[in-house]
Design an enzyme around this catalytic site. Structure first.
Site, PDB file in Angstrom:
ATOM      1  N   ASP A 108      37.030  49.898  48.738  1.00 22.96           N
ATOM      2  CA  ASP A 108      36.006  49.642  49.714  1.00 22.96           C
ATOM      3  C   ASP A 108      35.855  47.997  50.222  1.00 22.96           C
ATOM      4  OD1 ASP A 108      35.909  52.035  50.993  1.00 22.96           O
ATOM      5  OD2 ASP A 108      33.433  52.228  49.841  1.00 22.96           O
TER       6      ASP A 108
HETATM    7  N1  URA Z   1      34.785  54.973  46.217  1.00 22.24           N
HETATM    8  C1  URA Z   1      34.025  54.587  47.208  1.00 22.24           C
HETATM    9  O1  URA Z   1      33.019  55.382  47.941  1.00 22.24           O
HETATM   10  N2  URA Z   1      33.974  53.225  47.357  1.00 22.24           N
HETATM   11  C2  URA Z   1      35.298  53.144  47.181  1.00 22.24           C
HETATM   12  O2  URA Z   1      35.358  51.819  47.086  1.00 22.24           O
HETATM   13  C3  URA Z   1      36.405  53.375  45.974  1.00 22.24           C
HETATM   14  C4  URA Z   1      35.008  54.813  45.379  1.00 22.24           C
END
Ligand code: URA
Length: 249
Positions: A108
């Site tokens: 993310d």
């Molecule tokens: N899980 C998440 O919620 N975000 C990420 O970036 C990676 C794994």
């Protein structure tokens, strides 16, 4: 065995020597040799594994694939292009842009940590294949007191907001404490798949909120603690070997 040849100008461009027209000029100037013989035609076929290619007397190190470990900072997206945000590719030096790296999987925008970039589609495919269940460990800071009950629920697999039941995941609680600011926990979680926002949604499923997330490992690859946020380095032979060995996991 059939030899793998390719156009010299293409190979030199890929090795970062210059653009195709710059390479043409270098060839015209007599700066390029193959096995010590001056090249006249920049479009000639060459075999980089068996021939020594030199530019101005310097041997060109040819590699088809590049493998880079990045410590992704928050605020950049793990995509190859984006209309609004900077991408992880914007953090790469111009000298390696021609490799056309892409991130292996996504983090993310606000997630930090280990991100592998490569142009090796086969390795990427193997690491991301849902059938391989390549483990990924995350460090997270979570609002609320994470405890044994959460550990057991994650070990069983939890149901996400869309009804999907996750595979069993391993939760280690590093610290869980109440303070004046409220309850906070520090944990490590290993998951074996990569659903959208998976870690955040797993905690949401047990009524808690992730406030900081960082990926530490992917398969056998571990984030180098010396790598500062936003920086990267090439994988060592050993790291690459480990990841490739992991292909058959
Ligand atoms: N899980 C998440 O919620 N975000 C990420 O970036 C990676 C794994």
């Amino acid at each position: 065995m059939k030899r793998k040849t390719q156009r010299l100008d293409k190979l030199l461009a890929h090795a970062g020597v210059g653009t195709r027209s710059e390479i043409k000029q270098l060839v015209r100037a007599g700066a390029v040799t193959v096995d010590g013989v001056r090249v006249k035609d920049s479009g000639r076929q060459t075999d980089p594994e068996h021939e020594t290619i030199q530019v101005d007397g310097e041997t060109v190190r040819y590699r088809e694939f590049l493998y880079v470990m990045m410590n992704k900072p928050p605020g950049v997206v793990s995509a190859t292009e984006d209309n609004r945000d900077r991408t992880v590719l914007d953090l790469l030096d111009a000298g390696i842009r021609h490799y056309e790296l892409f991130p292996v999987g996504r983090l993310d925008k606000d997630t930090e940590g280990l991100l592998l970039l490569t142009n090796d589609g086969k390795l990427a495919h193997n690491l991301l294949s849902p059938r391989k269940h390549v483990p990924k460990t995350y460090y997270a800071e979570v609002e609320g007191l994470v405890g044994e009950e959460d550990r057991m629920r994650f070990a069983d697999g939890v149901e996400l907001d869309d009804g999907y039941r996750t595979l069993p995941a391993q939760l280690v609680v590093l610290e869980a404490e109440e303070s004046r600011e409220g309850a906070r926990s520090r944990i490590e979680l290993t998951i074996h798949e990569g659903k959208f926002h998976q870690v955040k949604r797993m905690f949401q499923a047990v009524g808690k909120r992730v406030i900081y997330l960082k990926r530490l490992t992917m398969g056998t690859l571990r984030l180098d603690p010396e790598l500062k946020l936003g920086t990267y380095r090439e994988l060592s032979e050993e790291e690459l070997h480990g990841l490739k060995g992991g292909e058959s996991q």
